[in-house]
Motif scaffolding. Structure first.
Motif, short mmCIF file in Angstrom:
data_model
loop_
_atom_site.label_atom_id
_atom_site.label_comp_id
_atom_site.label_asym_id
_atom_site.label_seq_id
_atom_site.Cartn_x
_atom_site.Cartn_y
_atom_site.Cartn_z
N ALA A 1 0.83 -1.20 0.00
CA ALA A 1 0.00 0.00 0.00
C ALA A 1 0.87 1.25 0.00
N PRO A 2 0.52 2.26 -0.82
CA PRO A 2 1.28 3.51 -0.79
C PRO A 2 1.34 4.12 0.60
N GLY A 3 0.27 3.97 1.39
CA GLY A 3 0.21 4.55 2.71
C GLY A 3 1.10 3.89 3.74
N ALA A 4 1.66 2.73 3.41
CA ALA A 4 2.56 2.07 4.36
C ALA A 4 3.79 2.92 4.64
N MET A 5 4.28 3.59 3.62
CA MET A 5 5.42 4.50 3.73
C MET A 5 5.07 5.74 2.92
N THR A 6 4.12 6.49 3.44
CA THR A 6 3.48 7.54 2.66
C THR A 6 4.42 8.69 2.31
N GLU A 7 4.24 9.23 1.12
CA GLU A 7 5.03 10.38 0.69
C GLU A 7 4.42 11.70 1.15
N ARG A 8 3.16 11.67 1.57
CA ARG A 8 2.48 12.89 2.02
C ARG A 8 1.44 12.52 3.06
N SER A 9 1.38 13.29 4.14
CA SER A 9 0.36 13.11 5.17
C SER A 9 -0.34 14.44 5.38
N GLU A 10 -1.62 14.48 5.03
CA GLU A 10 -2.38 15.73 5.04
C GLU A 10 -1.62 16.78 4.22
N VAL A 11 -1.19 17.89 4.87
CA VAL A 11 -0.53 18.96 4.11
C VAL A 11 0.99 18.84 4.17
N PHE A 12 1.51 17.77 4.78
CA PHE A 12 2.94 17.61 4.96
C PHE A 12 3.53 16.66 3.92
N ASP A 13 4.54 17.13 3.21
CA ASP A 13 5.34 16.22 2.39
C ASP A 13 6.33 15.50 3.30
N ASN B 1 10.39 9.73 2.35
CA ASN B 1 9.60 8.64 1.78
C ASN B 1 9.36 8.81 0.29
N ALA B 2 9.91 9.85 -0.29
CA ALA B 2 9.67 10.11 -1.71
C ALA B 2 10.49 9.16 -2.58
N ASN B 3 9.80 8.54 -3.52
CA ASN B 3 10.45 7.67 -4.50
C ASN B 3 11.34 6.61 -3.85
N LEU B 4 10.81 5.92 -2.86
CA LEU B 4 11.59 4.90 -2.16
C LEU B 4 11.97 3.76 -3.10
N ALA B 5 13.21 3.36 -3.02
CA ALA B 5 13.68 2.22 -3.81
C ALA B 5 13.08 0.93 -3.25
N GLU B 6 13.00 -0.07 -4.10
CA GLU B 6 12.46 -1.37 -3.67
C GLU B 6 13.21 -1.92 -2.48
N ALA B 7 14.52 -1.75 -2.47
CA ALA B 7 15.34 -2.28 -1.38
C ALA B 7 15.00 -1.60 -0.05
N GLU B 8 14.71 -0.31 -0.08
CA GLU B 8 14.37 0.40 1.15
C GLU B 8 13.00 0.00 1.65
N ARG B 9 12.04 -0.17 0.75
CA ARG B 9 10.71 -0.63 1.17
C ARG B 9 10.81 -2.02 1.80
#
Length: 262
Positions: free
Chosen positions: A91-103, A107-115
């Motif tokens: 799920a994108p929300g597992a390691m979300t790139e944005r929460s409400e108004v916060f970037d 978590n932006a563009n996480l590599a497969e290895a980091e996920r």
């Protein structure tokens, strides 16, 4: 606890393991701890201490309920922004790139290895520990009622939320509906079913993974966090909700959970 602490916290903690009551309490968003291994995700201390990083007051309430209900408690020790334990790994929300108004820069563009690293370090141990507690009780003929404890912000994208206690369920609404009836009768809270979230919003992953496959009664408690602002408020909420949960279980009986043990 603040997001600036350098103390290393465990990914998962199990408390009151020898409890004999019918409930098992879970708190997935208990902490706003950012381990050094994952950094601050590019967030300032104010953001790491804000509600986007955790559920303020939830752990205090979960501990209060654990004591009042003689229930084990399984809680997380890492911020949900590093990994949201109530979301599956894909799920994108597992390691979300944005929460409400916060970037969330880290978590932006996480590599497969980091996920994969975060999934193996955080998600797998937490859910293995929770499953182990459920399995122990199933094996001893005491299938637990799963109660997950969360809090939510009073204002969301500029809109005030009037609901004070939300009761959310996965596939089986039986216990959540009973809790709603008892909460309306026993508290002065504005109580609503499937608000401010519902399973349709993807917020019942823990219940879907851990409770539904075994046919276990369950409910996700969502409390508006201004009602958990300090220890006194948390104690009052504990005193209000513990008898509600007990009465709700008495209302429906334990037939579903008994069947799960067969």
């Amino acid at each position: 606890m603040t997001g600036t602490t350098t103390k290393t916290l465990p990914v998962v903690t199990t408390e009151n393991r020898s409890a004999r009551g019918p409930f098992l309490v879970v708190c997935e968003h208990a902490s706003n701890h950012f381990p050094a291994a994952f950094g601050t995700l590019g967030l300032m201390p104010e953001a790491r201490a804000a509600h986007i990083a955790w559920d303020p007051g939830a752990l205090g309430l979960a501990r209060g309920l654990s004591k009042a209900l003689d229930a084990p408690l399984v809680s997380a020790g890492i911020s949900r922004l590093v990994y949201d334990l109530n979301r599956p790994p894909h799920a994108p929300g597992a390691m979300t790139e944005r929460s409400e108004v916060f970037d969330i820069p880290g978590n932006a563009n996480l590599a497969e290895a980091e996920r994969l690293r975060r999934t193996e370090a955080i998600y797998l141990p937490f859910h293995a520990a929770l499953h182990a507690e459920i399995a122990r009780r199933l094996a001893s003929g005491r299938p637990p009622v799963i109660v997950t404890v969360h809090s939510f912000t009073p204002v969301y994208f500029g809109k005030n939320r009037k609901v004070e206690l939300g009761l959310i369920h996965d596939a089986d609404p039986t216990f959540a509906r009973a809790v709603l009836i008892e909460a309306k009768a026993r508290t002065g809270l504005d109580c609503r079913l499937n608000e401010p979230y519902s399973a349709a919003d993807g917020v019942t992953h823990t219940l879907r993974l851990q409770a539904t496959p075994y046919g276990l009664h369950h409910v996700m408690l969502e409390i508006r966090n201004d009602l958990l602002a300090d220890d006194l408020a948390i104690s009052a909420m504990t005193d209000g909700l513990a008898p509600v949960l007990t009465a709700a279980l008495a209302r429906i009986g334990t037939e579903t959970n008994r069947k799960a043990a067969i």
